[in-house]
Motif scaffolding. Sequence first.
Motif, PDB file in Angstrom:
ATOM      1  N   ASP A  84     -41.389   0.526 -31.745  1.00 55.72           N
ATOM      2  CA  ASP A  84     -40.469  -0.610 -31.848  1.00 55.72           C
ATOM      3  C   ASP A  84     -40.789  -1.664 -30.792  1.00 55.72           C
TER       4      ASP A  84
ATOM      5  N   LEU B 270     -42.071  -5.361 -31.885  1.00 60.17           N
ATOM      6  CA  LEU B 270     -41.262  -6.537 -31.562  1.00 60.17           C
ATOM      7  C   LEU B 270     -42.032  -7.512 -30.678  1.00 60.17           C
TER       8      LEU B 270
ATOM      9  N   TRP C 124     -33.708 -15.300 -29.859  1.00 57.21           N
ATOM     10  CA  TRP C 124     -34.204 -14.626 -31.056  1.00 57.21           C
ATOM     11  C   TRP C 124     -33.778 -15.383 -32.312  1.00 57.21           C
TER      12      TRP C 124
ATOM     13  N   LEU D  85     -40.476  -6.368 -40.797  1.00 59.83           N
ATOM     14  CA  LEU D  85     -39.828  -6.285 -39.489  1.00 59.83           C
ATOM     15  C   LEU D  85     -38.529  -7.075 -39.493  1.00 59.83           C
TER      16      LEU D  85
ATOM     17  N   ASP E  58     -34.807  -5.722 -38.646  1.00 60.10           N
ATOM     18  CA  ASP E  58     -33.921  -6.372 -37.688  1.00 60.10           C
ATOM     19  C   ASP E  58     -32.535  -6.592 -38.289  1.00 60.10           C
TER      20      ASP E  58
ATOM     21  N   TRP F 243     -33.233  -1.016 -30.612  1.00 62.28           N
ATOM     22  CA  TRP F 243     -33.962  -2.139 -31.206  1.00 62.28           C
ATOM     23  C   TRP F 243     -33.462  -3.469 -30.652  1.00 62.28           C
TER      24      TRP F 243
ATOM     25  N   ARG G 280     -35.431  -6.156 -28.218  1.00 61.02           N
ATOM     26  CA  ARG G 280     -35.613  -7.507 -28.764  1.00 61.02           C
ATOM     27  C   ARG G 280     -35.018  -8.559 -27.843  1.00 61.02           C
TER      28      ARG G 280
END
Length: 373
Positions: free
Chosen positions: A154, A158, A220, A234, A238, A255, A259
Motif C-alpha cells: 500500500d 500510494l 489528496w 487504485l 481509495d 491506507w 495517503r
Amino acid sequence: MAIRISAAAPAAALALGLLLASPSASVVGQFAAPAIAAPAARTSQQSAALQTYENALKNFEAILRQRRAQIDSKQPLPNLPGQALYLARVEMMSTYKDLTDALPSRIGKPNRFGIPPAYFDAGNEPLLEEYRKLFDVMEAPPAGAQTSDTPFKDVVDLATVVARAKGLDAADAAVAGRISLGLFFAETNGKQNAGNARSNTYKGSLQTGPSEDRNGQRKWAAIKGSVAALDPALSRRDDKEEARAGNLDHRYNHWTAVRDGLMNAQAELFPEVPAIQKTLPDPIDQMKLFELIQIIPTPTRAALRSGNLVGYRISDARIMRYLRNNSIFAFGRADRARTSATFREILDAMWLFNAKFEQALARFKEIKAGKPG
C-alpha cells in the motif's frame, strides 16, 4: 526519539525508540549488567565515567522493570509512558560512549541491533529487547483500527502514483515508493496503525498529527482526478477505504493514514527525486533525507534549495536540539557539544535508522519480485 518542528514551533515527540525488535525473548527480572573487569589503574576521569555509566545502566534496568510490572499487573500507566524509558535508554548509551572515549578498551563486540560498539555493550542486548517489547505493548493500535492485508505494498503503491501525478516517470516514481516505504519503517518499525507512547498528538502508520492528516486529505482531494486517470484500480481502492473509514480517525485506517501522511509533507518533494538521486546515490541516504523532512522540515527544504545539499550547515541551537531529541548527535559529550553540522554529517549520524531502512529495502525488493506485501 523523533521531535518534529514546523517553520514556527516545535511539535510533540514521535513514539518510537528507533530500535528494531529482536526475535529473542528476554525475561524481566533476569537483567544483569555484564561483568566489568577492573583495570590495574584508572585515572579519576576514567573512574568517574565508569561510575556514571553504571548508574545509568541501573536506572535503565529499574525503569524497564517498573514498566513491565505495571503492564503485567494491569496498573494504569502514566501519561506518555514511553518517555522515561526513552530518556533512560539514551542516557545509558550516551554514558557508555563517554566511557569508551575514556577507556577505548571497553569497546566490545558487534551487537544484533547494528549500534556501533563504542555506543553500546552487546552484553546488554536483552535490555533493548525488553525495551522494544514494552513499546510494542504501549503502542498497540486501538480497538477498531482498520488494518490492511498488504500494508507495505500500500505504501509503495500510494507513493508511486502520487509521484506519477507530480510528473515523475515510472523509474523515478518507483524510487519515491522505495523512499516512502523507508519512512514507514522509520516511523513505526513497519507496524500499521501504531499508537504513540511518547506523544498524545502523533498516531498511525506515518505518525501524523490531526492537523497534518487534515492537510494531507485536502492535498489528496486536489490530485485525486489525476490519480484516477493514472491508476483507476487504485482510485477505486481509495474510495472503498474512505467509505470503510467513515467517521473513524483517518490515522487509524492504514491506507488513509499513509495517503494523508505522504501528501502532507513528502509528496511536495517527489519532483526533486531525480536530483536527490544524483546528489545522494545511496538509497539509505535518500530515505534519511526524507525522514529529516519529518523531523526538521524547514532546514531540510532550505538545504535542498541551497544547491549544496550535503555541505549545507545547520548552526541554529534550536535545530541542533531537535536533532539530539531524535537520537542524532545525542550520545556522548563530544556529540552533545557540537554547535553545528553539515547535512552530510547529519546523515552519517543517523546510524540508528540504518537497520530500519535496510529492512525497508529488503521488503521493497520482495514487493517488486511479486511477493505479497
